[in-house]
Design an enzyme around this catalytic site. Structure first.
Site, PDB file in Angstrom:
ATOM      1  N   ASN A  13       0.860  -1.185   0.000  1.00 28.33           N
ATOM      2  CA  ASN A  13       0.000   0.000   0.000  1.00 28.33           C
ATOM      3  C   ASN A  13       0.897   1.236   0.000  1.00 28.33           C
ATOM      4  O   ASN A  13       1.464   1.589   1.031  1.00 28.33           O
ATOM      5  CB  ASN A  13      -0.900  -0.022   1.242  1.00 28.33           C
ATOM      6  CG  ASN A  13      -1.737   1.244   1.382  1.00 28.33           C
ATOM      7  OD1 ASN A  13      -1.786   2.071   0.470  1.00 28.33           O
ATOM      8  ND2 ASN A  13      -2.383   1.393   2.536  1.00 28.33           N
ATOM      9  N   LYS A  15       0.092   4.252  -0.260  1.00 28.70           N
ATOM     10  CA  LYS A  15      -0.557   5.459   0.288  1.00 28.70           C
ATOM     11  C   LYS A  15      -0.316   6.620  -0.693  1.00 28.70           C
ATOM     12  O   LYS A  15      -0.210   6.379  -1.886  1.00 28.70           O
ATOM     13  CB  LYS A  15      -0.078   5.737   1.708  1.00 28.70           C
ATOM     14  CG  LYS A  15      -0.187   4.466   2.572  1.00 28.70           C
ATOM     15  CD  LYS A  15       0.045   4.654   4.025  1.00 28.70           C
ATOM     16  CE  LYS A  15      -0.079   3.303   4.736  1.00 28.70           C
ATOM     17  NZ  LYS A  15       0.062   3.416   6.178  1.00 28.70           N
ATOM     18  N   HIS A  93      -9.392   1.031   5.422  1.00 29.45           N
ATOM     19  CA  HIS A  93      -8.097   1.345   6.035  1.00 29.45           C
ATOM     20  C   HIS A  93      -8.302   2.379   7.148  1.00 29.45           C
ATOM     21  O   HIS A  93      -9.119   3.300   7.005  1.00 29.45           O
ATOM     22  CB  HIS A  93      -7.124   1.883   4.975  1.00 29.45           C
ATOM     23  CG  HIS A  93      -5.712   1.903   5.466  1.00 29.45           C
ATOM     24  ND1 HIS A  93      -5.259   2.877   6.329  1.00 29.45           N
ATOM     25  CD2 HIS A  93      -4.679   1.061   5.257  1.00 29.45           C
ATOM     26  CE1 HIS A  93      -3.993   2.625   6.618  1.00 29.45           C
ATOM     27  NE2 HIS A  93      -3.611   1.527   5.980  1.00 29.45           N
ATOM     28  N   GLU A  95      -6.673   4.864   8.001  1.00 26.93           N
ATOM     29  CA  GLU A  95      -6.467   6.265   7.601  1.00 26.93           C
ATOM     30  C   GLU A  95      -7.716   6.833   6.937  1.00 26.93           C
ATOM     31  O   GLU A  95      -8.054   8.001   7.124  1.00 26.93           O
ATOM     32  CB  GLU A  95      -5.243   6.365   6.672  1.00 26.93           C
ATOM     33  CG  GLU A  95      -3.951   6.183   7.466  1.00 26.93           C
ATOM     34  CD  GLU A  95      -2.798   5.589   6.672  1.00 26.93           C
ATOM     35  OE1 GLU A  95      -2.846   5.582   5.431  1.00 26.93           O
ATOM     36  OE2 GLU A  95      -1.840   5.108   7.314  1.00 26.93           O
ATOM     37  N   GLU A 165      -4.779  -4.596  10.875  1.00 28.01           N
ATOM     38  CA  GLU A 165      -3.768  -3.554  11.005  1.00 28.01           C
ATOM     39  C   GLU A 165      -3.998  -2.771  12.292  1.00 28.01           C
ATOM     40  O   GLU A 165      -4.815  -1.833  12.312  1.00 28.01           O
ATOM     41  CB  GLU A 165      -3.844  -2.585   9.821  1.00 28.01           C
ATOM     42  CG  GLU A 165      -3.556  -3.224   8.487  1.00 28.01           C
ATOM     43  CD  GLU A 165      -3.019  -2.209   7.476  1.00 28.01           C
ATOM     44  OE1 GLU A 165      -2.020  -2.530   6.824  1.00 28.01           O
ATOM     45  OE2 GLU A 165      -3.569  -1.101   7.375  1.00 28.01           O
ATOM     46  N   GLY A 171       3.096   2.625  10.584  1.00 27.83           N
ATOM     47  CA  GLY A 171       4.049   3.708  10.358  1.00 27.83           C
ATOM     48  C   GLY A 171       4.817   4.125  11.602  1.00 27.83           C
ATOM     49  O   GLY A 171       5.445   5.176  11.623  1.00 27.83           O
ATOM     50  N   SER A 210       4.051  -1.827  10.156  1.00 29.00           N
ATOM     51  CA  SER A 210       5.507  -1.866  10.286  1.00 29.00           C
ATOM     52  C   SER A 210       6.147  -3.205   9.898  1.00 29.00           C
ATOM     53  O   SER A 210       7.139  -3.623  10.500  1.00 29.00           O
ATOM     54  CB  SER A 210       5.928  -1.450  11.705  1.00 29.00           C
ATOM     55  OG  SER A 210       5.504  -0.117  11.972  1.00 29.00           O
TER      56      SER A 210
HETATM   57  P1  13P Z   1       3.397   0.611   7.518  1.00 24.65           P
HETATM   58  O1  13P Z   1       3.894  -0.698   6.933  1.00 24.65           O
HETATM   59  O2  13P Z   1       4.106   1.803   6.977  1.00 24.65           O
HETATM   60  O3  13P Z   1       3.359   0.559   9.011  1.00 24.65           O
HETATM   61  O4  13P Z   1       1.879   0.785   7.032  1.00 24.65           O
HETATM   62  C1  13P Z   1       0.996  -0.259   7.192  1.00 24.65           C
HETATM   63  C2  13P Z   1      -0.249   0.045   6.454  1.00 24.65           C
HETATM   64  O5  13P Z   1      -1.016   0.906   6.851  1.00 24.65           O
HETATM   65  C3  13P Z   1      -0.517  -0.691   5.224  1.00 24.65           C
HETATM   66  O6  13P Z   1      -1.814  -0.495   4.779  1.00 24.65           O
END
Ligand code: 13P
Length: 251
Positions: A13, A15, A93, A95, A165, A171, A210
């Site tokens: 992903n 983003k 997600h 976010e 997640e 992140g 992560s």
């Molecule tokens: P990270 O791997 O950067 O922690 O992000 C995970 C994520 O949100 C994947 O959708």
């Protein structure tokens, strides 16, 4: 991962990151590796989807509208995604839930729309640190799962992928331990099994938060973890391939 009929998946992903140069690098890097036991999915920003040369991997989108077309400024429909050979769509997600106020009802509606189009939802769930600390982890995740279960029915879980997640691991570099991931993945599978045992056994459940080249193997080795949804590390072709290889080698 269990040596059953569950096909492991590693999805990247991106983003709101990346550019045409990275699209080219990723396409070229993935074209050179043989990954027969894992399905690799790359999810760049929507505008780059048509530029991705997905020779031996699949294209995924990060979002889609719940509407089929018309006066919805800024939105993209499932049929438009299909026009550029998209097969997977990330939905729910954290976010999008947090910054774009997508609630369980909208997420369920989007899952239904994606399924109707014959695409595969990567349906994300996950708790904040606050919820975990308050001892409401399983209750919270059950609610997120139930919203989609009630909308599309358990049989449709054969046509989607769940991604766990934990928000506190996204992140942050603070990965869930393999045991923490396994505990939740097992809970998710049991929750589905209480409605349909066969669907639950075949359900692909990804871990996200992560994941990197160094920790992927220990997480993917858990019996109920069937691969990963990778953020930051999916922007580095060599690192992403390392993660894909970790999933590939466990089968
Ligand atoms: P990270 O791997 O950067 O922690 O992000 C995970 C994520 O949100 C994947 O959708």
């Amino acid at each position: 991962m269990q040596p059953q009929n569950r096909q492991p998946i590693v999805a990247g992903n991106w983003k709101m990151n990346g550019d045409p140069a990275l699209i080219e690098q990723m396409s070229a890097a993935l074209a050179q590796v043989e990954l027969n036991n894992v399905k690799v999915v790359v999810c760049p920003p929507t505008v780059y989807l048509s530029m991705l040369n997905a020779k031996n991997f699949s294209k995924g989108a990060q979002n889609v509208s719940d509407k089929s077309g018309g006066a919805f400024t800024g939105e993209t429909s499932t049929s438009m995604l299909k026009d550029v050979q998209v097969e997977y769509v990330i939905v729910g997600h954290s976010e999008r839930r947090e910054y774009y106020v997508e609630d369980n009802l909208l997420v369920a509606e989007k899952v239904a729309t994606i399924l109707d189009a014959g695409l595969t939802p990567i349906f994300c769930i996950g708790e904040s640190e606050q919820i975990r600390d308050a001892g409401q982890l399983f209750e919270f995740l059950a609610e997120q799962l139930d919203a989609v279960l009630n909308r599309v029915g358990v049989k449709n879980f054969a046509n989607l992928v769940v991604a766990y997640e934990p928000i506190w691991a996204i992140g942050t570099g603070k990965t869930a331990t393999p045991e923490q991931a396994q505990e939740v993945h097992h809970f998710i599978r049991q929750h589905i099994a209480s409605k349909d045992e066969k669907v639950a056994q075949e359900l692909v459940i990804l871990y996200g938060g992560s994941v990197n080249g160094a920790n992927a193997t220990s997480i993917f080795a858990q019996p109920d973890v069937d691969g990963g949804l990778v953020g930051g590390a999916s922007l580095k072709p060599a690192e992403f391939i390392k993660i894909c290889q970790a999933a590939n080698e466990l089968r």
